[in-house]
Design a protein around this motif. Structure first.
Motif, mmCIF file in Angstrom:
data_model
loop_
_atom_site.group_PDB
_atom_site.id
_atom_site.type_symbol
_atom_site.label_atom_id
_atom_site.label_comp_id
_atom_site.label_asym_id
_atom_site.label_seq_id
_atom_site.Cartn_x
_atom_site.Cartn_y
_atom_site.Cartn_z
ATOM 1 N N GLU A 100 57.831 -63.819 -36.865
ATOM 2 C CA GLU A 100 58.114 -64.652 -38.029
ATOM 3 C C GLU A 100 57.706 -63.955 -39.320
ATOM 4 O O GLU A 100 58.375 -64.090 -40.342
ATOM 5 C CB GLU A 100 57.374 -65.985 -37.895
ATOM 6 N N GLU A 101 56.609 -63.193 -39.273
ATOM 7 C CA GLU A 101 56.115 -62.476 -40.448
ATOM 8 C C GLU A 101 55.847 -61.015 -40.077
ATOM 9 O O GLU A 101 54.691 -60.580 -39.995
ATOM 10 C CB GLU A 101 54.852 -63.140 -40.983
ATOM 11 N N PRO A 102 56.891 -60.230 -39.864
ATOM 12 C CA PRO A 102 56.687 -58.839 -39.419
ATOM 13 C C PRO A 102 55.910 -57.988 -40.407
ATOM 14 O O PRO A 102 55.116 -57.140 -40.002
ATOM 15 C CB PRO A 102 58.113 -58.317 -39.223
ATOM 16 N N LEU A 103 56.112 -58.205 -41.714
ATOM 17 C CA LEU A 103 55.399 -57.393 -42.701
ATOM 18 C C LEU A 103 53.899 -57.631 -42.625
ATOM 19 O O LEU A 103 53.109 -56.683 -42.717
ATOM 20 C CB LEU A 103 55.917 -57.704 -44.109
ATOM 21 N N SER A 104 53.484 -58.867 -42.443
ATOM 22 C CA SER A 104 52.057 -59.185 -42.332
ATOM 23 C C SER A 104 51.431 -58.501 -41.120
ATOM 24 O O SER A 104 50.305 -57.990 -41.195
ATOM 25 C CB SER A 104 51.847 -60.694 -42.249
ATOM 26 N N ALA A 160 60.859 -58.835 -45.718
ATOM 27 C CA ALA A 160 60.515 -57.451 -46.008
ATOM 28 C C ALA A 160 59.985 -57.238 -47.422
ATOM 29 O O ALA A 160 58.999 -56.535 -47.616
ATOM 30 C CB ALA A 160 61.728 -56.551 -45.782
ATOM 31 N N CYS A 161 60.637 -57.858 -48.423
ATOM 32 C CA CYS A 161 60.253 -57.580 -49.817
ATOM 33 C C CYS A 161 59.803 -58.831 -50.566
ATOM 34 O O CYS A 161 59.465 -58.744 -51.751
ATOM 35 C CB CYS A 161 61.402 -56.903 -50.562
ATOM 36 N N GLN A 162 59.834 -59.988 -49.906
ATOM 37 C CA GLN A 162 59.386 -61.260 -50.478
ATOM 38 C C GLN A 162 60.303 -61.809 -51.568
ATOM 39 O O GLN A 162 59.964 -62.774 -52.237
ATOM 40 C CB GLN A 162 57.951 -61.138 -51.016
ATOM 41 N N SER A 163 61.464 -61.201 -51.769
ATOM 42 C CA SER A 163 62.410 -61.733 -52.740
ATOM 43 C C SER A 163 62.933 -63.085 -52.259
ATOM 44 O O SER A 163 63.102 -63.322 -51.066
ATOM 45 C CB SER A 163 63.581 -60.768 -52.918
ATOM 46 N N ALA A 202 67.900 -48.209 -41.713
ATOM 47 C CA ALA A 202 67.440 -48.202 -43.105
ATOM 48 C C ALA A 202 66.457 -49.333 -43.387
ATOM 49 O O ALA A 202 65.412 -49.120 -44.008
ATOM 50 C CB ALA A 202 68.636 -48.306 -44.051
ATOM 51 N N THR A 203 66.773 -50.555 -42.928
ATOM 52 C CA THR A 203 65.879 -51.680 -43.234
ATOM 53 C C THR A 203 64.593 -51.595 -42.422
ATOM 54 O O THR A 203 63.532 -52.024 -42.885
ATOM 55 C CB THR A 203 66.567 -53.032 -42.988
ATOM 56 N N LEU A 204 64.658 -51.033 -41.216
ATOM 57 C CA LEU A 204 63.428 -50.833 -40.436
ATOM 58 C C LEU A 204 62.505 -49.854 -41.154
ATOM 59 O O LEU A 204 61.295 -50.110 -41.287
ATOM 60 C CB LEU A 204 63.775 -50.299 -39.042
ATOM 61 N N LYS A 205 63.051 -48.755 -41.608
ATOM 62 C CA LYS A 205 62.247 -47.748 -42.324
ATOM 63 C C LYS A 205 61.614 -48.368 -43.572
ATOM 64 O O LYS A 205 60.436 -48.147 -43.862
ATOM 65 C CB LYS A 205 63.125 -46.558 -42.684
ATOM 66 N N ARG A 206 62.377 -49.181 -44.308
ATOM 67 C CA ARG A 206 61.865 -49.749 -45.548
ATOM 68 C C ARG A 206 60.713 -50.718 -45.310
ATOM 69 O O ARG A 206 59.708 -50.687 -46.040
ATOM 70 C CB ARG A 206 62.999 -50.446 -46.317
ATOM 71 N N ILE A 207 60.828 -51.589 -44.307
ATOM 72 C CA ILE A 207 59.772 -52.576 -44.114
ATOM 73 C C ILE A 207 58.481 -51.904 -43.638
ATOM 74 O O ILE A 207 57.384 -52.305 -44.035
ATOM 75 C CB ILE A 207 60.204 -53.698 -43.137
ATOM 76 N N VAL A 208 58.594 -50.865 -42.808
ATOM 77 C CA VAL A 208 57.392 -50.184 -42.327
ATOM 78 C C VAL A 208 56.747 -49.383 -43.464
ATOM 79 O O VAL A 208 55.521 -49.358 -43.606
ATOM 80 C CB VAL A 208 57.717 -49.286 -41.122
ATOM 81 N N GLU A 209 57.557 -48.770 -44.296
ATOM 82 C CA GLU A 209 57.005 -48.069 -45.467
ATOM 83 C C GLU A 209 56.308 -49.046 -46.400
ATOM 84 O O GLU A 209 55.250 -48.727 -46.966
ATOM 85 C CB GLU A 209 58.122 -47.333 -46.202
#
Length: 314
Positions: free
Chosen positions: A201-205, A13-16, A253-260
């Motif tokens: 595997e890469e949902p953000l992409s 989600a945040c690449q950390s 919460a984490t679903l909302k954050r990754i989509v935002e």
């Protein structure tokens, strides 16, 4: 022969890279063992997975939970072509009750509900043209067929060969976003991802790529299993993030954050009543009124923001 895995080196989600191990084990141990042995398969994956390890981690920066190790592309292809065969999918649907009349009716009503909401939200975007919709992870294509019956121009994406072959070309289904883009299609008014992000595997992409394919203020609908409270895999309920099929565990919460993070803004969905049952309408209206006080959901509606960069939204 053991299945092969690779490790995701950063948060999905945040690449950390600050990841904390929550739980680890082998697929040959319970509860994975029973799941793999009792589920319907084409080729059974159990002999290939029994001695393989899994590791559930949490990002210390954003609290996203996911499996560190995922199948390599070659073994993912085997999962889609041999393990999840057409016959296995049908047997799973039968055992799960998905083919019962009541289940079919409820599924059709939920799909119609989404279609009516999307149609209303898309009116200001489409002008006199049909609503152009992408269903990513379209499965058997039921949602696409219904959307087109309402006048949409809908197409889908699904990696499963069995799913695509079963659909017999009734509407366009492609294996990837790249394949659909190659057809020169116009920008989309809406995109849906029903029970998809937990598999990727890469949902953000993927979310960012869909952002690029939507018109300004285009609509995105996402829905995933709610994995709130899952921090270890000790029982069947925890297999909502099993590490073979479900790779990522999302909470509201984490679903909302990754989509935002992918460039979308949360929005309120309209209300549609797809029923002739008056008590059902009353219950729906009550839920709408008390909506702000209800428990957060992992079914969310968004609008496309203007720009997205590596660091977030501009």
């Amino acid at each position: 022969m053991e299945a092969e895995f690779y490790e995701r080196s950063a948060c999905i989600a945040c690449q950390s890279k600050n990841l904390k191990v929550l739980d680890t084990g082998k697929f040959g141990d319970e509860p994975h063992r029973s799941m793999l042995l009792d589920s319907p398969w084409g080729e059974s994956p159990f002999p290939f997975l029994e001695q393989c390890a899994w590791t559930l981690v949490e990002c210390e920066a954003c609290a996203q939970i996911f499996h560190l190790r995922v199948l390599t592309p070659e073994w993912t292809e085997r999962r889609f072509t041999k393990w999840m065969s057409k016959d296995a999918i049908e047997r799973f649907r039968l055992l799960n009750g998905d083919l019962e009349p009541e289940a079919i009716n409820n599924r059709a009503r939920r799909m119609t509900d989404h279609i009516l909401c999307i149609e209303k939200m898309a009116r200001s975007l489409r002008g006199n043209s049909p609503t152009r919709l992408l269903d990513f992870g379209c499965g058997a294509g039921e949602f696409l067929t219904l959307a087109n019956a309402f006048g949409f121009e809908a197409h889908g994406i699904d990696h499963s060969t069995a799913r695509i072959e079963d659909f017999h070309g009734r509407v366009p289904i492609y294996e990837s976003l790249e394949a659909s883009r190659a057809q020169g299609q116009e920008l989309l008014h809406a995109a849906t991802l029903f029970d998809v992000l937990e598999h990727l595997e890469e949902p953000l992409s993927i979310l960012k790529a869909i952002h690029e394919r939507l018109v300004p203020s285009g609509i995105l609908v996402v829905e995933v299993p709610n994995a709130e409270g899952v921090r270890q895999i000790k029982n069947n309920e925890d297999l909502v993030v099993d590490g073979v099929d479900h790779l990522n565990a999302f909470t509201p919460a984490t679903l909302k954050r990754i989509v935002e993070r992918a460039g979308f803004i949360p929005t309120k969905r309209p209300t549609a009543h797809v029923t002739a049952d008056v008590p059902r309408i009353i219950k729906r209206e009550i839920r709408r009124v008390v909506g702000p006080f209800r428990k957060p959901s992992t079914q969310l509606y968004f609008r496309r923001a203007a720009l997205v960069h590596e660091s977030g939204i501009e």
